[in-house]
Design a protein around this motif. Structure first.
Motif, PDB file in Angstrom:
ATOM      1  N   ARG A 108      30.277  42.163  50.342  1.00  0.00           N
ATOM      2  CA  ARG A 108      31.079  41.782  49.168  1.00  0.00           C
ATOM      3  C   ARG A 108      30.321  41.948  47.855  1.00  0.00           C
ATOM      4  O   ARG A 108      30.922  42.198  46.826  1.00  0.00           O
ATOM      5  N   ARG A 109      28.996  41.797  47.892  1.00  0.00           N
ATOM      6  CA  ARG A 109      28.248  41.967  46.635  1.00  0.00           C
ATOM      7  C   ARG A 109      28.255  43.422  46.185  1.00  0.00           C
ATOM      8  O   ARG A 109      27.967  43.719  45.038  1.00  0.00           O
TER       9      ARG A 109
ATOM     10  N   ILE B 169      28.325  38.746  53.154  1.00  0.00           N
ATOM     11  CA  ILE B 169      27.838  38.495  51.796  1.00  0.00           C
ATOM     12  C   ILE B 169      27.340  39.799  51.166  1.00  0.00           C
ATOM     13  O   ILE B 169      27.685  40.142  50.044  1.00  0.00           O
TER      14      ILE B 169
ATOM     15  N   SER C 115      38.108  34.479  44.316  1.00  0.00           N
ATOM     16  CA  SER C 115      37.167  35.414  43.691  1.00  0.00           C
ATOM     17  C   SER C 115      35.731  35.012  43.983  1.00  0.00           C
ATOM     18  O   SER C 115      34.886  35.886  44.132  1.00  0.00           O
TER      19      SER C 115
ATOM     20  N   GLY D  56      40.939  34.876  38.012  1.00  0.00           N
ATOM     21  CA  GLY D  56      40.143  33.983  38.854  1.00  0.00           C
ATOM     22  C   GLY D  56      38.769  33.709  38.259  1.00  0.00           C
ATOM     23  O   GLY D  56      37.794  33.532  38.985  1.00  0.00           O
ATOM     24  N   LEU D  57      38.684  33.684  36.929  1.00  0.00           N
ATOM     25  CA  LEU D  57      37.399  33.370  36.292  1.00  0.00           C
ATOM     26  C   LEU D  57      37.042  31.910  36.564  1.00  0.00           C
ATOM     27  O   LEU D  57      37.922  31.072  36.722  1.00  0.00           O
ATOM     28  N   PHE D  58      35.737  31.623  36.594  1.00  0.00           N
ATOM     29  CA  PHE D  58      35.312  30.242  36.795  1.00  0.00           C
ATOM     30  C   PHE D  58      35.523  29.481  35.490  1.00  0.00           C
ATOM     31  O   PHE D  58      34.899  29.814  34.472  1.00  0.00           O
ATOM     32  N   PRO D  59      36.370  28.452  35.508  1.00  0.00           N
ATOM     33  CA  PRO D  59      36.715  27.778  34.246  1.00  0.00           C
ATOM     34  C   PRO D  59      35.540  27.029  33.615  1.00  0.00           C
ATOM     35  O   PRO D  59      35.563  26.755  32.426  1.00  0.00           O
ATOM     36  N   HIS D  60      34.504  26.700  34.410  1.00  0.00           N
ATOM     37  CA  HIS D  60      33.370  25.952  33.872  1.00  0.00           C
ATOM     38  C   HIS D  60      32.217  26.864  33.462  1.00  0.00           C
ATOM     39  O   HIS D  60      31.185  26.383  33.030  1.00  0.00           O
TER      40      HIS D  60
ATOM     41  N   LEU E 220      27.736  36.681  37.004  1.00  0.00           N
ATOM     42  CA  LEU E 220      27.755  36.019  38.310  1.00  0.00           C
ATOM     43  C   LEU E 220      27.012  36.791  39.407  1.00  0.00           C
ATOM     44  O   LEU E 220      26.052  36.281  39.987  1.00  0.00           O
ATOM     45  N   VAL E 221      27.451  38.012  39.694  1.00  0.00           N
ATOM     46  CA  VAL E 221      26.832  38.737  40.807  1.00  0.00           C
ATOM     47  C   VAL E 221      25.373  39.098  40.507  1.00  0.00           C
ATOM     48  O   VAL E 221      24.510  38.898  41.358  1.00  0.00           O
TER      49      VAL E 221
ATOM     50  N   ILE F 246      37.488  19.846  32.614  1.00  0.00           N
ATOM     51  CA  ILE F 246      37.571  21.239  32.153  1.00  0.00           C
ATOM     52  C   ILE F 246      39.026  21.688  32.272  1.00  0.00           C
ATOM     53  O   ILE F 246      39.742  21.202  33.133  1.00  0.00           O
TER      54      ILE F 246
ATOM     55  N   ALA G 150      35.108  36.503  47.295  1.00  0.00           N
ATOM     56  CA  ALA G 150      35.092  37.970  47.220  1.00  0.00           C
ATOM     57  C   ALA G 150      33.873  38.508  46.477  1.00  0.00           C
ATOM     58  O   ALA G 150      33.480  39.642  46.676  1.00  0.00           O
ATOM     59  N   MET G 151      33.290  37.687  45.592  1.00  0.00           N
ATOM     60  CA  MET G 151      32.096  38.118  44.857  1.00  0.00           C
ATOM     61  C   MET G 151      30.843  38.003  45.725  1.00  0.00           C
ATOM     62  O   MET G 151      29.741  38.294  45.271  1.00  0.00           O
ATOM     63  N   GLY G 152      31.012  37.499  46.943  1.00  0.00           N
ATOM     64  CA  GLY G 152      29.864  37.406  47.835  1.00  0.00           C
ATOM     65  C   GLY G 152      29.053  36.141  47.654  1.00  0.00           C
ATOM     66  O   GLY G 152      27.844  36.131  47.872  1.00  0.00           O
TER      67      GLY G 152
ATOM     68  N   LEU H  12      23.487  36.053  41.309  1.00  0.00           N
ATOM     69  CA  LEU H  12      23.397  35.852  42.767  1.00  0.00           C
ATOM     70  C   LEU H  12      22.387  36.811  43.380  1.00  0.00           C
ATOM     71  O   LEU H  12      21.729  36.506  44.364  1.00  0.00           O
TER      72      LEU H  12
ATOM     73  N   ALA I 257      42.801  30.971  43.182  1.00  0.00           N
ATOM     74  CA  ALA I 257      42.307  32.254  42.652  1.00  0.00           C
ATOM     75  C   ALA I 257      40.808  32.174  42.366  1.00  0.00           C
ATOM     76  O   ALA I 257      40.081  33.144  42.577  1.00  0.00           O
ATOM     77  N   VAL I 258      40.355  31.015  41.901  1.00  0.00           N
ATOM     78  CA  VAL I 258      38.934  30.832  41.612  1.00  0.00           C
ATOM     79  C   VAL I 258      38.119  30.892  42.905  1.00  0.00           C
ATOM     80  O   VAL I 258      37.096  31.574  42.993  1.00  0.00           O
TER      81      VAL I 258
ATOM     82  N   ARG J   7      33.267  41.404  34.987  1.00  0.00           N
ATOM     83  CA  ARG J   7      32.563  40.677  36.046  1.00  0.00           C
ATOM     84  C   ARG J   7      32.475  41.528  37.308  1.00  0.00           C
ATOM     85  O   ARG J   7      31.442  41.583  37.972  1.00  0.00           O
ATOM     86  N   ALA J   8      33.599  42.186  37.633  1.00  0.00           N
ATOM     87  CA  ALA J   8      33.620  42.985  38.860  1.00  0.00           C
ATOM     88  C   ALA J   8      32.654  44.159  38.791  1.00  0.00           C
ATOM     89  O   ALA J   8      32.100  44.574  39.800  1.00  0.00           O
TER      90      ALA J   8
ATOM     91  N   TYR K  42      35.771  42.901  42.632  1.00  0.00           N
ATOM     92  CA  TYR K  42      37.072  42.364  43.029  1.00  0.00           C
ATOM     93  C   TYR K  42      37.751  41.780  41.801  1.00  0.00           C
ATOM     94  O   TYR K  42      37.189  40.921  41.129  1.00  0.00           O
TER      95      TYR K  42
END
Lengths: 260, 210
Positions: A88-89, A85, B116, A99-103, A112-113, B209, B119-121, A116, B112-113, A162-163, A93
């Motif tokens: 990766r933080r 963890i 990532s 790969g965005l979060f759709p919600h 996001l990070v 969604i 991968a974002m931890g 977190l 993909a979601v 985001r990355a 990436y």
């Protein structure tokens, strides 16, 4: 090129004789004999055909895959020793289709990070603004949109924002512009190469597009069937005498009407 | 006597039976959701358990409802005559659609979601609660909606083992060959199902969604 000579000797990422194979089948190698040093500040492009093992190398860096043979060192510590963890933080990436979060809204995706990592709200909000400006999106217009309300190119910009949000020293990019139309792709490649020169990041960038590799790389590493077959600066790369290099360089030349 | 005058004359009784019916369904659904959703979350990463859990839930669905009520009566603690046995049977019926949709919803997310997110931890539980579950909500709700409609129908049969509800009118109507009695049970049950379908469907569309 090589904008940061002062710190160039320090290896941020290092592969030492790494092999990776599917589960328990050592004969089914995906990558083998990989030794590679990636100094701080380098933009390393992993070039190769589909299935040459590019993505596998990327996932070995952030510990999504662990090497059954050899070691992968990130900041002088083996990926097997890192808390996955924490590792990766510290690594941004970006993948194809983002790969965005759709919600999540654009702002929430970018945050996001930092979220977190428990950044406080004002710091996170300021960072989101800064990141959106950095990738050329006006926060007033985009922060509250959902990913489905964006074009492919805009989604990819958000993916980059985001990355970068938690300011990781390393950025991994897996064909980030691969799914875009050629015009948008060229636009993002140009902007991204300008961005790379401004940010002090170590970037590992996967692509099968030689044009993209030449534009972005400080060094190109060519993979073929899971092995490194060439490693050169973009200028040197075009002059290399290797069959796979020629296969890629010949893909650059276009003679209009040649097949008519 | 026309069914309509009968229904009007007995509206007090019908209303209280509808309320009984509704209570039976709500209790059974609450229990089925409390079991089905966490179980669905639990089996996502466990293939063997998944086969077993989905298999057992499917078997319950294939047992004719009247037979299932009958089977449960002699079982100690959960069995016997009355509401408790009916609720157990209704839960067993409602479980499969909830369990299956929870599983399908949690696993049917764009790779993909998830890639990532990892991968974002994000930790495994952060991925479950912040990514998988919110994205699966509409699909889970679709399962709950299906289960609710099944339960409203099956609950009419619960009257056969003395659980009350709208089935009481239907069984009496069948015994007395009275359309008016049968309709006095069937119409409110159908209305309940339609209302539940509409409301849950509305909620489901709000949560969807993409």
């Amino acid at each position: 090129m090589n904008a940061k000579p002062a710190s160039i000797s320090e290896n941020l990422i290092e592969f030492r004789d790494v092999a990776y194979h599917i589960n328990d089948i050592p004969t089914r190698m995906i990558v083998s004999d990989i030794s590679l040093r990636i100094p701080r500040g380098e933009t390393l492009v992993l070039l190769g055909r589909s299935g040459s093992g590019k993505t596998t190398l990327l996932k070995l860096i952030n510990g999504m895959l662990l090497p059954p043979k050899g070691v992968v060192l990130v900041q002088n510590c083996a990926t097997t020793e890192w808390n996955p963890i924490r590792l990766r933080r510290g690594i941004g990436y970006v993948i194809q289709e983002a790969g965005l979060f759709p919600h999540f809204t654009v702002a929430e995706n970018v945050a996001l990070v930092p979220t977190l990592e428990n950044w406080d709200a004002p710091r996170t909000a300021a960072r989101v603004q800064e990141m959106l400006h950095l990738v050329g999106l006006d926060p007033r217009d985009f922060a509250h949109r959902l990913p489905r309300e964006l074009s492919g190119g805009q989604r990819q910009r958000v993916g980059v924002a985001r990355a970068l949000a938690a300011d990781p020293p390393i950025l991994l990019m897996d064909e980030p512009f691969g799914a875009l139309d050629p015009v948008t792709r060229a636009e993002l490649q140009r902007e991204f190469s300008a961005l790379v020169r401004r940010l002090d990041k170590t970037i590992v960038f996967v692509t099968h597009d030689l044009r993209e590799a030449l534009l972005l790389a400080s060094r190109i590493v060519l993979l073929q069937a899971g092995r490194i077959v060439a490693s050169a600066t973009p200028q040197e790369f075009l002059r290399l005498d290797h069959a796979e290099v020629r296969a890629f360089t010949s893909s650059l030349s276009v003679s209009p009407g040649a097949f008519v | 006597m026309s069914p309509w005058t009968f229904i009007l004359d007995h509206r007090g009784e019908i209303l209280s039976a509808t309320l009984d019916h509704f209570t039976l369904v709500v209790i059974a659904m609450a229990i089925a959701i409390l079991i089905g959703v966490p179980l669905g979350m639990f089996i996502v990463q466990r293939p063997t358990l998944r086969t077993i859990a989905l298999g057992i839930a499917s078997i319950f669905q294939t047992i004719p409802s009247l037979a299932l009520f009958g089977f449960l009566i002699p079982i100690p603690f959960i069995g016997g005559i009355g509401k408790r046995t009916a609720i157990v049977a209704l839960v067993l019926y409602a479980l499969l659609p909830i369990l299956r949709n929870t599983y399908v919803g949690l696993t049917g997310i764009d790779p993909a979601v998830l890639e990532s997110a990892e991968a974002m931890g994000m930790t495994r539980s952060q991925i479950l609660f912040r990514v998988r579950l919110p994205l699966a909500l509409a699909v889970i709700l679709a399962g709950i909606r299906t289960a609710t409609i099944i339960t409203i129908g099956v609950a009419t049969i619960a009257a056969a083992i003395g659980a009350g509800g709208l089935g009481t009118f239907i069984f009496r109507g069948v015994a007395l060959v009275s359309d008016a009695l049968i309709l006095a049970g069937a119409i409110p049950a159908a209305l309940l199902a339609l209302i539940a379908d509409f409301l849950l469907g509305f909620l489901e569309r709000r949560l969807r969604i993409s």
